[in-house]
Design a protein around this motif. Structure first.
Motif, short mmCIF file in Angstrom:
data_model
loop_
_atom_site.label_atom_id
_atom_site.label_comp_id
_atom_site.label_asym_id
_atom_site.label_seq_id
_atom_site.Cartn_x
_atom_site.Cartn_y
_atom_site.Cartn_z
N ARG A 198 0.90 1.07 7.06
CA ARG A 198 1.05 1.62 8.17
C ARG A 198 -0.49 1.47 9.18
NH1 ARG A 198 4.74 1.91 5.71
NH2 ARG A 198 6.59 3.52 5.75
N ASP A 199 -1.51 1.18 8.28
CA ASP A 199 -2.72 1.32 8.88
C ASP A 199 -3.66 0.13 8.61
OD1 ASP A 199 -3.10 2.03 6.22
OD2 ASP A 199 -4.60 3.52 6.49
N ASP A 256 4.85 9.56 10.52
CA ASP A 256 4.06 8.70 10.26
C ASP A 256 3.20 8.23 11.58
OD1 ASP A 256 4.48 8.80 7.39
OD2 ASP A 256 5.86 6.89 7.52
N ARG A 281 2.99 6.39 -2.39
CA ARG A 281 4.33 6.88 -3.14
C ARG A 281 3.89 7.40 -4.71
NH1 ARG A 281 9.46 5.26 -1.54
NH2 ARG A 281 9.41 4.29 0.49
N THR A 319 0.91 -1.46 -0.23
CA THR A 319 -0.07 -0.01 0.11
C THR A 319 0.97 1.19 0.04
OG1 THR A 319 -0.29 0.19 2.37
CG2 THR A 319 -1.80 -1.08 1.27
N SER A 375 0.45 11.47 2.90
CA SER A 375 -0.43 10.55 3.45
C SER A 375 -1.01 10.80 4.73
CB SER A 375 0.56 9.09 3.92
OG SER A 375 1.40 9.53 4.94
N ARG A 395 1.07 11.78 13.09
CA ARG A 395 -0.15 12.50 12.04
C ARG A 395 -1.22 12.17 12.85
NH1 ARG A 395 0.73 8.06 7.45
NH2 ARG A 395 -0.41 6.46 8.30
N ARG A 420 10.88 10.27 9.01
CA ARG A 420 9.47 9.74 8.30
C ARG A 420 8.61 9.00 9.21
NH1 ARG A 420 8.50 6.12 3.79
NH2 ARG A 420 10.62 5.34 4.07
N ARG A 437 -6.07 9.65 2.25
CA ARG A 437 -6.39 8.40 2.77
C ARG A 437 -7.70 7.62 2.49
NH1 ARG A 437 -1.95 7.50 5.49
NH2 ARG A 437 -2.85 5.43 5.98
O1 DC Z 1 5.85 1.41 2.96
P1 DC Z 1 6.52 2.81 2.12
O2 DC Z 1 7.79 3.20 3.07
O3 DC Z 1 6.62 2.59 0.81
O4 DC Z 1 5.30 3.96 2.39
C1 DC Z 1 5.66 5.39 2.39
C2 DC Z 1 4.83 6.19 2.95
O5 DC Z 1 3.42 6.02 2.66
C3 DC Z 1 5.08 6.06 4.55
O6 DC Z 1 6.22 7.00 4.94
C4 DC Z 1 3.63 6.56 5.13
C5 DC Z 1 2.68 6.10 3.92
N1 DC Z 1 1.80 4.92 4.08
C6 DC Z 1 0.68 5.27 4.92
O7 DC Z 1 0.36 6.11 5.52
N2 DC Z 1 -0.39 4.28 4.85
C7 DC Z 1 0.07 3.10 4.44
N3 DC Z 1 -0.86 2.08 4.45
C8 DC Z 1 1.28 2.81 3.65
C9 DC Z 1 2.13 3.99 3.41
#
Ligand code: DC
Length: 219
Positions: free
Chosen positions: A125-126, A180, A38, A33, A98, A183, A176, A104
């Protein structure tokens, strides 16, 4: 019956690598995701759209097609951006877009639609807290900051992605993760029913096996 597996955790903890291994073992499909955030960031940067302008980014997303193929490629409006979205500037920009609630909502809806049929390992992340709240197996994957910076550096070199040195990557990862985790909307946190795995001193095979064993009762 095919289940869904959710893997969350900070950047470069090994989520994608493990998800891919586990998919091979189970015959499941990996949905990265982060690649969708990205793509959103990459397109906004390329179009000169302010990453904090929620209306403009959301409007852009309405006309944006993001495809994640089963073999791990990422297509943005039909163009292969698998490597282009891995650069350091895109990583930070992805974390910034994000934060936007309506971005989102748009991407979460797409993710939930994709995973409907089951048989997916989704990392982000979620996932355990929002996207797949009912996932049968939830993992919260961590690793020490040193291990994560080293892994990201090695990965960049291996894939031929322009890279900063390890100390710069460590700082970027730290910033980062802070963003993350702090937020307002869907911050990164361990779901109450997730199993935490610290991969710092584990091999890829060991982590894959540990998650596989958690999935076995549901297969
Ligand atoms: O997993 P990644 O490092 O490729 O993700 C890039 C950014 O996207 C990460 O810093 C936070 C966001 N992200 C998010 O908020 N929710 C997700 N499910 C996946 C990524």
């Amino acid at each position: 019956m095919k289940i869904n597996i959710a893997i969350d955790g900070p950047s470069a903890a090994g989520k994608s690598t493990i998800a891919k291994q586990l998919c091979q073992k189970l015959g499941y499909v990996h949905l990265d995701t982060g690649a969708m955030y990205r793509c959103t960031a990459r397109k906004a940067l390329d179009c000169g759209i302010d990453l904090n302008d929620e209306d403009a980014v959301c409007e852009m997303l309405k006309n944006t097609v993001i495809e994640l193929t089963p073999d791990g490629k990422v297509f943005l409006d039909g163009k292969d951006v698998s490597l282009a979205i891995r650069t350091d500037d895109t990583s930070m920009a992805a974390s910034t877009v994000s934060k936007l609630q309506r971005v989102r909502e748009d991407l979460v809806a797409r993710q939930q639609e994709m995973a409907k049929a089951g048989g997916f390992i989704m990392d982000g992340r979620d996932i355990g807290t929002v996207v797949l709240k009912d996932a049968q197996v939830k993992i919260y994957m961590t690793a020490s900051p040193e291990a994560r910076a080293k892994r990201r550096y090695d990965q960049n070199i291996k894939q031929g992605i322009p890279t900063s040195d390890i100390a710069t990557i460590a700082e970027e990862i730290r910033q980062r993760d802070w963003q993350d985790m702090h937020r307002e909307h869907s911050p990164l946190r361990k779901a109450d029913d997730a199993v935490e795995i610290d991969t710092s001193d584990m091999t890829i095979a060991e982590v894959t096996e540990a998650i596989y064993q958690l999935a076995v009762p549901f297969l």
